[in-house]
Motif scaffolding. Structure first.
Motif, PDB file in Angstrom:
ATOM      1  N   LYS A 168       1.018  -1.221  -0.081  1.00 33.20           N
ATOM      2  CA  LYS A 168      -0.011   0.119  -0.001  1.00 33.20           C
ATOM      3  C   LYS A 168       0.841   1.181   0.035  1.00 33.20           C
ATOM      4  N   LYS A 169       0.433   2.170  -0.869  1.00 30.61           N
ATOM      5  CA  LYS A 169       1.144   3.545  -0.690  1.00 30.61           C
ATOM      6  C   LYS A 169       0.139   4.525   0.253  1.00 30.61           C
ATOM      7  N   TYR A 170       0.912   5.217   1.096  1.00 28.74           N
ATOM      8  CA  TYR A 170       0.450   6.304   1.689  1.00 28.74           C
ATOM      9  C   TYR A 170       0.934   7.502   1.555  1.00 28.74           C
ATOM     10  N   THR A 171      -0.042   8.543   1.414  1.00 25.46           N
ATOM     11  CA  THR A 171       0.484  10.117   1.412  1.00 25.46           C
ATOM     12  C   THR A 171       1.107  10.557   2.787  1.00 25.46           C
ATOM     13  N   TYR A 172       2.328  10.905   2.688  1.00 26.14           N
ATOM     14  CA  TYR A 172       3.066  11.260   3.627  1.00 26.14           C
ATOM     15  C   TYR A 172       2.573  12.457   4.370  1.00 26.14           C
ATOM     16  N   SER A 173       2.564  12.474   5.691  1.00 27.61           N
ATOM     17  CA  SER A 173       2.004  13.700   6.374  1.00 27.61           C
ATOM     18  C   SER A 173       3.175  14.400   7.501  1.00 27.61           C
ATOM     19  N   ALA A 174       3.640  15.606   7.249  1.00 24.47           N
ATOM     20  CA  ALA A 174       4.422  16.032   7.702  1.00 24.47           C
ATOM     21  C   ALA A 174       4.471  16.256   9.185  1.00 24.47           C
ATOM     22  N   LYS A 175       5.666  16.411   9.951  1.00 26.02           N
ATOM     23  CA  LYS A 175       5.396  16.644  11.398  1.00 26.02           C
ATOM     24  C   LYS A 175       6.347  17.862  11.625  1.00 26.02           C
ATOM     25  N   ASN A 176       6.168  18.337  12.856  1.00 25.43           N
ATOM     26  CA  ASN A 176       6.839  19.593  13.095  1.00 25.43           C
ATOM     27  C   ASN A 176       8.279  19.161  13.210  1.00 25.43           C
ATOM     28  N   GLU A 177       8.799  18.115  13.384  1.00 27.99           N
ATOM     29  CA  GLU A 177      10.140  17.862  13.388  1.00 27.99           C
ATOM     30  C   GLU A 177      10.943  17.913  11.917  1.00 27.99           C
ATOM     31  N   ASP A 178       9.975  17.794  10.940  1.00 21.61           N
ATOM     32  CA  ASP A 178      10.425  17.854   9.654  1.00 21.61           C
ATOM     33  C   ASP A 178      10.910  19.388   8.938  1.00 21.61           C
ATOM     34  N   ASN A 179      10.194  20.334   9.934  1.00 23.25           N
ATOM     35  CA  ASN A 179      10.667  21.715   9.243  1.00 23.25           C
ATOM     36  C   ASN A 179      11.907  22.122   9.772  1.00 23.25           C
ATOM     37  N   GLU A 180      12.727  22.651   9.095  1.00 27.69           N
ATOM     38  CA  GLU A 180      14.150  23.080   9.344  1.00 27.69           C
ATOM     39  C   GLU A 180      13.724  24.569   9.471  1.00 27.69           C
ATOM     40  N   ASP A 181      14.463  25.187  10.423  1.00 23.84           N
ATOM     41  CA  ASP A 181      14.603  26.519  10.761  1.00 23.84           C
ATOM     42  C   ASP A 181      15.196  27.412   9.598  1.00 23.84           C
ATOM     43  N   LYS A 182      14.437  27.885   8.656  1.00 25.97           N
ATOM     44  CA  LYS A 182      15.017  28.752   7.832  1.00 25.97           C
ATOM     45  C   LYS A 182      14.467  30.191   7.705  1.00 25.97           C
ATOM     46  N   TRP A 183      15.547  31.177   7.595  1.00 26.85           N
ATOM     47  CA  TRP A 183      15.245  32.544   7.549  1.00 26.85           C
ATOM     48  C   TRP A 183      15.170  33.072   6.305  1.00 26.85           C
ATOM     49  N   VAL A 184      14.461  34.085   5.908  1.00 21.18           N
ATOM     50  CA  VAL A 184      14.302  34.765   4.572  1.00 21.18           C
ATOM     51  C   VAL A 184      14.163  36.026   4.739  1.00 21.18           C
ATOM     52  N   LEU A 185      15.030  36.921   4.020  1.00 20.86           N
ATOM     53  CA  LEU A 185      14.846  38.442   4.016  1.00 20.86           C
ATOM     54  C   LEU A 185      14.380  39.157   2.871  1.00 20.86           C
ATOM     55  N   ILE A 186      13.247  39.714   2.888  1.00 24.70           N
ATOM     56  CA  ILE A 186      12.323  40.263   1.824  1.00 24.70           C
ATOM     57  C   ILE A 186      12.529  42.014   1.836  1.00 24.70           C
ATOM     58  N   ASP A 187      12.955  42.637   0.721  1.00 24.57           N
ATOM     59  CA  ASP A 187      12.945  43.983   0.635  1.00 24.57           C
ATOM     60  C   ASP A 187      11.789  44.653   0.178  1.00 24.57           C
ATOM     61  N   ALA A 188      10.977  45.341   0.821  1.00 26.29           N
ATOM     62  CA  ALA A 188       9.714  45.843   0.522  1.00 26.29           C
ATOM     63  C   ALA A 188       9.998  47.260  -0.518  1.00 26.29           C
ATOM     64  N   ASN A 189      11.046  47.591  -0.653  1.00 27.81           N
ATOM     65  CA  ASN A 189      11.246  48.828  -1.289  1.00 27.81           C
ATOM     66  C   ASN A 189      10.472  48.952  -2.677  1.00 27.81           C
ATOM     67  N   GLY A 190       9.671  49.438  -2.971  1.00 22.91           N
ATOM     68  CA  GLY A 190       8.857  49.854  -4.207  1.00 22.91           C
ATOM     69  C   GLY A 190       7.986  48.651  -4.358  1.00 22.91           C
ATOM     70  N   ALA A 191       7.823  47.928  -3.480  1.00 22.84           N
ATOM     71  CA  ALA A 191       6.953  46.448  -3.734  1.00 22.84           C
ATOM     72  C   ALA A 191       5.491  46.829  -3.315  1.00 22.84           C
ATOM     73  N   VAL A 192       4.490  46.366  -4.111  1.00 19.69           N
ATOM     74  CA  VAL A 192       3.076  46.648  -4.046  1.00 19.69           C
ATOM     75  C   VAL A 192       2.678  45.727  -2.799  1.00 19.69           C
TER      76      VAL A 192
END
Length: 144
Positions: free
Chosen positions: A2-26
């Motif tokens: 049987k094939k199952y759909t994988y359901s992610a858990k909190n442990e699967d999330n890697e702590d990643k940070w993103v920087l977004i510049d809002a200069n001129g963005a709508v």
């Protein structure tokens, strides 16, 4: 087998940070991008009930763009709970006072209205200028 759909858990999330510049963005386009990254919709393991998102830093909130006549017509309301306690402010005045709140309000409205949404909202950091105190997290710079 049987094939199952994988359901992610909190442990699967890697702590990643993103920087977004809002200069001129709508505002709306920026907010949808930020909300989607906070939820983790760009992650192949996206699961609606799990926090799979990234922490997002938005800089230059004071240089956000608004289309049409929104600066004069769009209003934000809050109520104190007392009779006659309705307060309103236009986007133009809010951008002068607290430009970070304009982005915060837009993103918060796009997040789920439950405990998960509150948890995701805490991962959003918005700053009016170029400087931010999250250099130690080595955020990845995202172009919009």
């Amino acid at each position: 087998m049987k094939k199952y759909t994988y359901s992610a858990k909190n442990e699967d999330n890697e702590d990643k940070w993103v920087l977004i510049d809002a200069n001129g963005a709508v505002l709306g386009r920026l907010a949808t991008n930020v909300a989607s990254r906070l939820r983790g919709k760009n992650n192949p393991l996206f699961t609606p009930h799990v926090d799979m998102g990234e922490s997002v830093i938005v800089i230059n909130a004071d240089k956000i763009a608004l289309t049409g006549r929104k600066p004069d017509q769009k209003r934000y309301y809050k109520h104190s709970g007392y009779v006659g306690g309705l307060k309103e402010i236009t986007v133009k005045k809010l951008l002068e006072k607290k430009p970070e709140d304009v982005i915060r309000f837009a993103v918060k409205g796009m997040l789920p209205k439950n405990k998960l949404g509150a948890k995701l909202y805490k991962k959003l950091k918005v700053y009016a200028g170029e400087k931010h105190p999250h250099v130690a997290q080595t955020p990845e710079i995202i172009k919009l």
